[in-house]
Design a protein around this motif. Structure first.
Motif, PDB file in Angstrom:
ATOM      1  N   ALA A   1       0.830  -1.214   0.000  1.00  0.00           N
ATOM      2  CA  ALA A   1       0.000   0.000   0.000  1.00  0.00           C
ATOM      3  C   ALA A   1       0.861   1.260   0.000  1.00  0.00           C
ATOM      4  N   ARG A   2       2.014   1.197   0.633  1.00  0.00           N
ATOM      5  CA  ARG A   2       2.863   2.393   0.692  1.00  0.00           C
ATOM      6  C   ARG A   2       3.377   2.742  -0.706  1.00  0.00           C
ATOM      7  N   GLU A   3       3.845   1.709  -1.427  1.00  0.00           N
ATOM      8  CA  GLU A   3       4.295   1.953  -2.803  1.00  0.00           C
ATOM      9  C   GLU A   3       3.135   2.455  -3.656  1.00  0.00           C
ATOM     10  N   SER A   4       1.974   1.899  -3.390  1.00  0.00           N
ATOM     11  CA  SER A   4       0.797   2.297  -4.147  1.00  0.00           C
ATOM     12  C   SER A   4       0.504   3.787  -3.951  1.00  0.00           C
ATOM     13  N   VAL A   5       0.579   4.239  -2.697  1.00  0.00           N
ATOM     14  CA  VAL A   5       0.301   5.646  -2.391  1.00  0.00           C
ATOM     15  C   VAL A   5       1.382   6.554  -2.964  1.00  0.00           C
ATOM     16  N   HIS A   6       2.612   6.068  -2.951  1.00  0.00           N
ATOM     17  CA  HIS A   6       3.716   6.904  -3.434  1.00  0.00           C
ATOM     18  C   HIS A   6       3.864   6.867  -4.955  1.00  0.00           C
ATOM     19  N   GLY A   7       2.929   6.167  -5.608  1.00  0.00           N
ATOM     20  CA  GLY A   7       2.887   6.236  -7.065  1.00  0.00           C
ATOM     21  C   GLY A   7       3.931   5.390  -7.772  1.00  0.00           C
ATOM     22  N   THR A   8       4.514   4.433  -7.061  1.00  0.00           N
ATOM     23  CA  THR A   8       5.539   3.610  -7.704  1.00  0.00           C
ATOM     24  C   THR A   8       4.983   2.273  -8.175  1.00  0.00           C
ATOM     25  N   SER A   9       3.664   2.113  -8.109  1.00  0.00           N
ATOM     26  CA  SER A   9       3.031   0.881  -8.597  1.00  0.00           C
ATOM     27  C   SER A   9       2.156   1.214  -9.793  1.00  0.00           C
TER      28      SER A   9
ATOM     29  N   HIS B   1     -12.807  -6.587   4.590  1.00  0.00           N
ATOM     30  CA  HIS B   1     -12.115  -6.828   5.851  1.00  0.00           C
ATOM     31  C   HIS B   1     -11.713  -5.492   6.491  1.00  0.00           C
ATOM     32  N   ARG B   2     -11.051  -5.599   7.647  1.00  0.00           N
ATOM     33  CA  ARG B   2     -10.519  -4.363   8.247  1.00  0.00           C
ATOM     34  C   ARG B   2      -9.222  -3.968   7.535  1.00  0.00           C
ATOM     35  N   HIS B   3      -9.102  -2.659   7.253  1.00  0.00           N
ATOM     36  CA  HIS B   3      -7.916  -2.166   6.557  1.00  0.00           C
ATOM     37  C   HIS B   3      -6.637  -2.449   7.354  1.00  0.00           C
ATOM     38  N   PRO B   4      -5.671  -3.113   6.746  1.00  0.00           N
ATOM     39  CA  PRO B   4      -4.340  -3.123   7.372  1.00  0.00           C
ATOM     40  C   PRO B   4      -3.797  -1.689   7.343  1.00  0.00           C
TER      41      PRO B   4
ATOM     42  N   LEU C   1      -3.597   3.281   4.840  1.00  0.00           N
ATOM     43  CA  LEU C   1      -4.567   2.194   4.980  1.00  0.00           C
ATOM     44  C   LEU C   1      -4.680   1.472   3.645  1.00  0.00           C
ATOM     45  N   ASP C   2      -4.559   0.147   3.703  1.00  0.00           N
ATOM     46  CA  ASP C   2      -4.632  -0.659   2.478  1.00  0.00           C
ATOM     47  C   ASP C   2      -6.089  -0.998   2.200  1.00  0.00           C
ATOM     48  N   GLY C   3      -6.653  -0.321   1.207  1.00  0.00           N
ATOM     49  CA  GLY C   3      -8.071  -0.538   0.887  1.00  0.00           C
ATOM     50  C   GLY C   3      -8.302  -1.752   0.009  1.00  0.00           C
TER      51      GLY C   3
ATOM     52  N   ALA D   1      -5.345   3.375   0.082  1.00  0.00           N
ATOM     53  CA  ALA D   1      -4.697   2.946  -1.163  1.00  0.00           C
ATOM     54  C   ALA D   1      -5.470   1.830  -1.842  1.00  0.00           C
ATOM     55  N   TYR D   2      -5.410   1.841  -3.158  1.00  0.00           N
ATOM     56  CA  TYR D   2      -5.796   0.657  -3.924  1.00  0.00           C
ATOM     57  C   TYR D   2      -4.591  -0.273  -4.039  1.00  0.00           C
ATOM     58  N   THR D   3      -4.828  -1.566  -3.828  1.00  0.00           N
ATOM     59  CA  THR D   3      -3.812  -2.588  -4.098  1.00  0.00           C
ATOM     60  C   THR D   3      -4.552  -3.801  -4.663  1.00  0.00           C
ATOM     61  N   ASN D   4      -3.850  -4.878  -4.897  1.00  0.00           N
ATOM     62  CA  ASN D   4      -4.522  -6.120  -5.303  1.00  0.00           C
ATOM     63  C   ASN D   4      -4.772  -7.046  -4.117  1.00  0.00           C
ATOM     64  N   ASN D   5      -4.729  -6.474  -2.921  1.00  0.00           N
ATOM     65  CA  ASN D   5      -5.095  -7.260  -1.742  1.00  0.00           C
ATOM     66  C   ASN D   5      -6.613  -7.321  -1.633  1.00  0.00           C
ATOM     67  N   PRO D   6      -7.132  -8.184  -0.757  1.00  0.00           N
ATOM     68  CA  PRO D   6      -8.591  -8.270  -0.617  1.00  0.00           C
ATOM     69  C   PRO D   6      -9.187  -6.912  -0.252  1.00  0.00           C
ATOM     70  N   PRO D   7     -10.353  -6.571  -0.812  1.00  0.00           N
ATOM     71  CA  PRO D   7     -10.954  -5.273  -0.516  1.00  0.00           C
ATOM     72  C   PRO D   7     -11.247  -5.114   0.972  1.00  0.00           C
ATOM     73  N   CYS D   8     -11.025  -3.898   1.466  1.00  0.00           N
ATOM     74  CA  CYS D   8     -11.286  -3.621   2.871  1.00  0.00           C
ATOM     75  C   CYS D   8     -12.318  -2.516   2.981  1.00  0.00           C
ATOM     76  N   GLY D   9     -13.093  -2.587   4.042  1.00  0.00           N
ATOM     77  CA  GLY D   9     -14.162  -1.616   4.220  1.00  0.00           C
ATOM     78  C   GLY D   9     -14.505  -1.486   5.676  1.00  0.00           C
ATOM     79  N   ALA D  10     -15.808  -1.638   5.951  1.00  0.00           N
ATOM     80  CA  ALA D  10     -16.280  -1.380   7.303  1.00  0.00           C
ATOM     81  C   ALA D  10     -16.006  -2.560   8.222  1.00  0.00           C
ATOM     82  N   MET D  11     -15.469  -2.283   9.364  1.00  0.00           N
ATOM     83  CA  MET D  11     -15.441  -3.230  10.471  1.00  0.00           C
ATOM     84  C   MET D  11     -15.439  -2.400  11.743  1.00  0.00           C
ATOM     85  N   ARG D  12     -16.078  -2.955  12.755  1.00  0.00           N
ATOM     86  CA  ARG D  12     -16.299  -2.199  13.994  1.00  0.00           C
ATOM     87  C   ARG D  12     -15.115  -1.315  14.361  1.00  0.00           C
ATOM     88  N   GLY D  13     -15.392  -0.052  14.583  1.00  0.00           N
ATOM     89  CA  GLY D  13     -14.334   0.889  14.929  1.00  0.00           C
ATOM     90  C   GLY D  13     -13.903   1.723  13.742  1.00  0.00           C
TER      91      GLY D  13
END
Lengths: 289, 656
Positions: free
Chosen positions: B145-153, B286-289, B313-315, B349-361
């Motif tokens: 997600a960090r590389e994704s946010v920094h535009g290197t992916s 899932h909950r965002h890493p 946050l890895d979305g 961030a967008y990545t190819n990890n499983p989509p993340c969304g709402a979880m308590r908190g």
């Protein structure tokens, strides 16, 4: 689905249709079916065979029918086979312990099966039978690979014969949580003053459950040499340490999702040290087996 | 007639039972504990078909060919559908419509739906699923997600890989302090793991529409997304809540909703879909890493001067509710503390990890792990107790949070921490294996065991924030049945186990003084209630039910006044009667109503919130804040790395 109602009928169904997958409690088989990992042509339901559901004691040995559940072991055999009872208590949830059987555990032959280490430590013998006859296989020779055993396609597990404990037994299991968990590594110990031997069983740290024969021999010899069976003197720390090292050395663990090989060896060292400490303390206090 | 003096002169003094403040039984309680409650996975209709989903085995791939002929040839199979069969827009999403109903030329996560099968028997559907031929051309997955946010992916979506960036600048961005602690923190992915898997039943209707029975959290947003994907007018998609086996945020996004409806509309048969336990993990967000870098500056006596943070946050593959999660992680990112200077940058961030969304908190949790770990470090550096550092910096009523918003209701943070600290410590295990690390697996009898005690506080917004038009609708009907007043409460608010059905009835009983209250099954035949999330339903739907009841009550009082000549403002409703302030009955409600009914529908809103300023993140974004303090006591076997189950003491405000 075939549902024999006697042992003789079960054997003849097995002989006629060896492709049918035997099922007892179903706690392993049903998971495989539900996950579509296995598609047997049919099932051989052994839950209606009355001969399998009982246990007896004769001449210092428990003959445990293959269909006896973990819940029964916990309820009935805590005194005669404390190691197996402790291990059974760690199996799954109450629902699983009500369904799952020791015979089914042997049939699945998983390296992580909870019943296996205490059976190994006790020097148990598996009774196999087919329409052609019966044979006895020491549990240490029963497992031949990951989820593989010497069971022939026409054979069924009739029972397992387990010598009654004559001294303390311990079972210890490391999991990734505290309950309802498959072993990352497990260890069973039998201190057997009656037979002047030490028994061990290692789970989930080799392709099959196995004993630690060098550790057994070493410890029995040290106890003998110090006359500690009689004196019940404390075991010297170096002896305990060496025993634990030999237990860990007997394993050949792998790295997997549940734990690394080195953690498994470390855990075996810790479990061997602690279980020997508890067992020997119990022996020194003279608590009758 | 109930107006005779003998009936009506005794004062009504007892409030109706089962109102607010009482603890009435849940209507579903007995059914649930006896295993009789019908969850969405228990839905059944004679002649229904079973629907299954084919999912991508790749995290990132081009889809070059999909061939369904062999699957269709399986006996008992009624339909095999792909993206070409999506009748409307093949995109949906809670906040950004970026997720295909069925993948067309590209899959972006492992488990992404590619094709659907409906068959007479689940086994036939499974066999057909194996025979759908899909050619994937795997692409390198974006996993960081960090590389994704920094535009290197590589970009995964047209607008790039940053779903949302929230920038908070409060006070002096360049503030300096005598004591500085920094830390990098990482929170892994978590799953809600509700017990009732994704499931529902879609039934085609003769008007070309569809009736969907499903376990969800937000009926109207489901309906709007389903209608758009099906190319149907919203009124042709009627959704009724089925028994919900837990939600925890994971049912806010669509799962089987569009798929089941597509299969039903194509086959003209009812279609049931139920995820297996394993598929369920692929079927919801899932909950965002999170990866968080925090820097806290403080005075030598431990008073916070500034907080600086960067949170990523890895979305995962699709946006889901990532924008709102980012807003929470940012605006609540300094914790429940008085901090004069805050600079936070939070990215989703967008990545190819499983989509993340709402979880308590919902974003507040990840931030709390970082800022509370920082507070422990700060306490250690300054040399004061972890409880004391929290009390010393605690937010109070009148303080401002990182967005500059003044806290204008109770904020007893310090008191909460004191209370958990003062609770007695749990006893040591003392021979009871169940309380030991490792439990009955018998790994220790005390050897290697050390006890750890940790404290944490947190804050969370209640209701939807940042200018969202957050409302609920309640329809309340009062009529007489067999000589007795009866109330029907109808909302689209979803009961996920939290007790909302019970609460709606309690409010109606209290407001209308009527014992017999029926809460209708939630559906889309009434106005929207918003999501069952953000701790908002008691507040918002509770508010709507109360408001609708009050309008009904007003009409009843008006009628009673008309008949009796009393001042309607001096009348109350109690015990099924209209009474004076002294409790003297002036009319029996059933009698007053006769064959008529009083029905009112009310849309209710809490006080509005504002969007945050895009450059500074400042603004009154939240309706209200909730605060919590925890003390965790955990015994750890330091030789084996095992821990006890732990004891957690919790205090929160407001108590709900």
């Amino acid at each position: 689905m075939r549902r024999p109602t006697s042992w003789a009928e079960a054997l003849s169904v097995r002989a006629a249709a060896p492709d049918l997958l035997p099922i007892a409690g179903g706690t392993d088989v049903m998971v495989e079916l539900n996950f579509d990992r296995r598609r047997p042509p049919g099932l051989l339901d052994l839950t209606r065979v009355p001969e399998l559901a009982t246990w007896t004691v004769f001449d210092g040995t428990v003959e445990l029918g293959a269909g006896v559940t973990y819940a029964q072991v916990v309820a009935d055999l805590g005194d005669l086979l404390p190691g197996l009872a402790t291990a059974s208590r760690t199996v799954g949830s109450p629902q699983i312990r009500n369904r799952g059987t020791v015979g089914g555990n042997l049939g699945s032959a998983s390296p992580a099966g909870d019943a296996h280490p205490p059976l190994l430590a006790a020097g148990a013998v598996v009774e196999l039978e087919s329409v052609h006859g019966r044979r006895s296989v020491p549990v240490s020779e029963f497992f031949i690979g990951v989820k593989r055993s010497v069971l022939e396609p026409d054979e069924l597990i009739r029972s397992v014969r387990v010598p009654c404990a004559t001294g303390p037994e311990q079972f210890s299991k490391v999991g990734t949580r505290n309950a309802m968990v498959i072993a990352v590594a497990s260890f069973a110990l039998r201190v057997d003053p009656g037979r002047r031997r030490v028994g061990t069983g290692i789970g989930s740290a080799a392709p099959t459950p196995r004993t630690a024969p060098e550790a057994e021999t070493f410890l029995a010899r040290e106890i003998e040499a110090a006359d500690a069976w009689a004196s019940r003197d404390p075991l010297p720390a170096p002896v305990v340490r060496r025993f634990a090292e030999l237990v860990a050395a007997a394993a050949s663990p792998i790295d997997d999702v549940r734990g690394s090989a080195s953690y498994r060896r470390h855990a075996l060292t810790v479990m061997a040290t602690r279980t020997l400490g508890w067992a020997w303390d119990e022996y020194r206090q003279g608590v009758p087996a | 007639m109930g107006t005779g003096p003998g009936v009506l002169t005794d004062p009504v003094t007892t409030a109706v039972r089962g109102g607010v403040g009482d603890s009435p039984r849940r209507p579903d309680g007995t059914l649930k504990v006896t295993g009789e409650f019908a969850y969405s996975s228990d839905l059944w209709m004679d002649g229904m078909l079973w629907g299954l989903t084919l999912r991508s085995p790749h995290a990132h791939a081009r889809v070059t060919r999909i061939e369904t002929a062999r699957a269709l040839a399986v006996p008992g199979v009624f339909a095999v559908l792909t993206h070409e069969d999506v009748p409307g827009t093949n995109l949906y999403g809670l906040e950004i419509r970026d997720q295909p109903v069925l993948a067309a030329d590209r899959v972006r996560y492992q488990g992404e739906p590619v094709a659907l099968v409906a068959a007479e028997h689940p086994e036939a559907a499974r066999r057909a699923l194996d025979l759908v031929e899909v050619d994937f051309d795997p692409l390198p997955p974006v996993t960081d997600a960090r590389e994704s946010v920094h535009g290197t992916s590589p970009s995964l979506h047209p607008g790039g890989n940053v779903v949302r960036h929230v920038r908070i600048r409060h006070g002096d961005e360049h503030a300096r302090a005598d004591v500085v602690v920094t830390g990098d923190y990482e929170v892994g992915m978590q799953d809600q793991a509700f017990l009732g898997p994704e499931s529902g039943l879609a039934v085609p209707s003769p008007d070309g529409g569809v009736d969907l029975y499903v376990a969800t959290q937000w009926l109207h947003v489901d309906r709007d997304q389903v209608a758009a994907a099906l190319g149907l007018a919203p009124e042709l998609v009627r959704i009724t809540l089925a028994g919900v086996g837990g939600a925890f945020g994971a049912r806010e996004d669509l799962s089987i909703q569009v798929h089941a409806c597509m299969l039903a509309l194509r086959t003209r048969r009812a279609v049931k879909m139920v995820s297996s336990r394993e598929e369920s993990f692929f079927g919801h967000v899932h909950r965002h890493p999170a990866r968080m870098r925090y820097e806290h500056g403080a005075t030598r006596d431990g008073r916070l001067v500034y907080v600086k943070a960067e949170t990523i946050l890895d979305g995962g593959a699709y946006a889901s509710s990532t924008p709102a999660v980012v807003t929470n992680a940012a605006t609540l990112g300094a914790g429940p503390y008085d901090v004069p200077n805050v600079a936070i940058d939070c990215y989703g961030a967008y990545t190819n990890n499983p989509p993340c969304g709402a979880m308590r908190g919902f974003g507040a949790v990840q931030a709390a792990f970082a800022y509370e770990s920082q507070m422990d470090r700060l306490a250690a550096v300054v040399g004061i107790d972890p409880v004391e550092i929290r009390i010393r910096n605690a937010l109070t009523e009148g303080s401002r949070i990182a967005t500059g918003q003044r806290v204008d209701s109770a904020a007893p943070v310090a008191e909460l921490v004191r209370r958990v600290r003062d609770m007695p410590l749990p006893p040591s295990a003392d021979g009871d294996l169940r309380a030991m690390p490792g439990g009955v697996a018998n790994t220790t009898h005390g050897e290697g065991v050390r006890r750890g005690v940790g404290y944490a506080v947190g804050l969370k917004n209640v209701c939807f924030s940042a200018g969202f038009d957050d409302y609920s609708t309640a329809r309340v009907v009062l009529e007489a049945v067999a000589g007795e007043p009866v109330v029907l409460v109808h909302t689209a608010a979803v009961e996920v186990g939290q007790g909302l059905v019970t609460l709606q009835a309690q409010i109606a009983r209290t407001e209308l003084g009527v014992a017999r209250v029926t809460v209708a099954t939630a559906d889309t035949q009434v106005g929207g209630a918003g999501s069952t999330s953000a701790s908002r339903q008691s507040y918002v739907t509770g508010g709507a039910v109360q408001a609708a009841c009050r309008q009904v009550a007003e009409e009843v009082r008006r009628r009673a006044a008309e008949r009796s000549g009393a001042d309607p403002g001096a009348l109350d409703l109690a015990g099924g009667k209209v009474v004076t302030r002294d409790g003297v009955p002036v009319a029996d409600m059933a009698d007053l109503l006769g064959d008529d009914r009083v029905e009112r529908t009310v849309e209710w809103r809490h006080r509005p919130t504002s969007p945050i300023d895009p450059a500074t993140g400042q603004g009154d974004a939240h309706v209200q804040l909730a605060f919590a303090a925890h003390r965790a006591v955990v015994d750890v076997d330091v030789e084996l790395g095992l821990s006890s189950t732990g004891w957690c003491a919790t205090r929160r405000s407001p108590t709900t």
